[in-house]
Write an enzyme that holds these catalytic residues in place. Sequence first.
Site, short mmCIF file in Angstrom:
data_model
loop_
_atom_site.label_atom_id
_atom_site.label_comp_id
_atom_site.label_asym_id
_atom_site.label_seq_id
_atom_site.Cartn_x
_atom_site.Cartn_y
_atom_site.Cartn_z
N ASP A 192 0.77 -1.25 0.00
CA ASP A 192 0.00 0.00 0.00
C ASP A 192 0.80 1.31 0.00
OD1 ASP A 192 -1.49 -2.21 0.54
OD2 ASP A 192 -2.67 -1.31 2.14
N GLU A 431 2.29 -8.98 11.69
CA GLU A 431 2.08 -8.67 10.27
C GLU A 431 3.44 -8.40 9.61
OE1 GLU A 431 -0.60 -5.39 9.87
OE2 GLU A 431 -0.79 -5.59 7.69
C1 9WN Z 1 -5.72 -2.76 2.14
C2 9WN Z 1 -4.73 -7.68 4.41
C3 9WN Z 1 -4.09 -6.58 3.61
C4 9WN Z 1 -2.92 -7.08 2.75
C5 9WN Z 1 -2.11 -5.93 2.16
C6 9WN Z 1 -1.72 -4.98 3.28
C7 9WN Z 1 -2.97 -4.47 4.02
C8 9WN Z 1 -5.10 -3.29 3.44
C9 9WN Z 1 -5.20 -2.23 4.53
O1 9WN Z 1 -3.67 -5.57 4.54
O2 9WN Z 1 -3.75 -3.69 3.13
O3 9WN Z 1 -5.80 -3.79 1.20
O4 9WN Z 1 -6.33 -1.91 4.94
O5 9WN Z 1 -4.18 -1.73 4.98
O6 9WN Z 1 -0.97 -3.93 2.79
O7 9WN Z 1 -0.99 -6.43 1.49
O8 9WN Z 1 -3.40 -7.89 1.74
O9 9WN Z 1 -3.77 -8.35 5.15
#
Ligand code: 9WN
Length: 478
Positions: A192, A431
């Site tokens: 992101d 994470e």
């Molecule tokens: C937006 C779920 C996801 C991962 C992504 C990570 C984070 C989301 C957020 O979490 O993104 O998609 O709300 O921050 O960057 O890689 O798939 O774990």
Amino acid sequence: MDARAGAAPGGAIAPPATEIPLSADIAAVRETAVAVLRANDLGDITRPSPTLYPHQWLWDSCFIAIGLRHLDPARAAAELLSLLRGQWPGGMIPHVIFAETTDYYHAGPQRWRCDRVCTTAGGVQSTGVTQPPMIAEAAVRVGQAMSREDRADFYRRLAPGLVRFHEWLYRERDPDDTGLVTLVHSWESGMDNTPTWMEMTKPVAPRAVRALRRINGDDALDALRRDSKEVPPDERLTSADLFTLYRIVRELRRSRYDFRTIRSTFVPLVQDVAFNAILARANEHLETIAAEAGVRIPRWLSRSMRRTRAALNELCSDGVYYSRNFRTGELLRHHTIAGFLPLYAGVVPESQVDDMVDTLMSPRYWAQYGIASVPTDDPAFLPRCYWQGPVWVNMNWLIADGLDRYGRTEAAAAIRRNTLDVIVSSGSMYEYYSPLDGSGAGSNRFSWTAALLVDMLDNGARPTSRAQAAIPTTRTPA
Ligand code: 9WN
């Protein structure tokens, strides 16, 4: 040039865990991982984490299935098949399929309103963008853990939707036949706030954000966000960046999530190197799956798939791979972890591989714990902030897999050992982790960290004894 000829055949499951017994301490960490996966299991989908991410994410489910196959192959297959529930009639598989829960998510259905503006899966709420196409890789891994009959049945159920997904990627996102698909939001990259994407999005920040920035008042926005309740704000993206991403979603919605319309808006468009590398590998796996399932891949799609491998090398300059601005054709010259994914794709010429491995293993990327998502000497490096420095387990897994296929098995083993070290010495499934001291950050009880830990251990990888000595006696409960 394509280096596959020199690469070792991929995809085989490594020696079974039973050959190398787990010590009691490591077995206990594995149990923690299994408990995290069980606690995040919602039936046939697994949420990435119990609080921050209460729905189903595309690439998360794939990494999760890769771990679940060791525990229950049928459940792992269900995780992947459940992604098809959210598939749009045009073929897109959304990046988030919303679960029936009232749990809060900061970019929930109300931000996307997909049902109102276009034709979606119907009856299932989702976002209007996609995520790295890891499904084929995960399906092949899960298939390896099944009997021949079960795999054939699983592939028959998955293949038609999977082919339609790859068709959509090329038809909708590579209309000019460049061989590279274009992303319309950094959430599609899965990374992101990686500096590459932030460079692209900063100029399109909402007017209020730009005004606050001018007077150094962006902090005022912190009170308006809710994603930083579980995780300290400095471990997530800045509020200014987050509100910019929301603005882009608004514009995508106005464009009815249609690429031809999106092209004529301000939305930043990126040929993302990691996404396309994952696609290149997924294409190979798709051929295996389709052949076994007796499903035909249209000739035009095979041609597009072939183009991707060559096109990825257009993203290389002086031995470094970058993403590219789709509108201007300029390479986005940020050094990040994404630039190593061509190793996973197997498209890096053999003559370049050792230099890339040396860079990976140098203190720039490999401090105490590798591999940093942004080099430690980069001005943008922040050791605990999301995609701007921390070690991510899925990235390490992908790069190690590619290195094995290049025959760089020692480097691959070192990456896995180091990844296990960082998880094991924290004792918890974070994470992401600081590359400087190994401290965990972001959401805890994170599913793909747990799943990939199980995968690495069950394939025979082991942490060092240094990490085992550091295992905390009290662990965060799953
Ligand atoms: C937006 C779920 C996801 C991962 C992504 C990570 C984070 C989301 C957020 O979490 O993104 O998609 O709300 O921050 O960057 O890689 O798939 O774990």
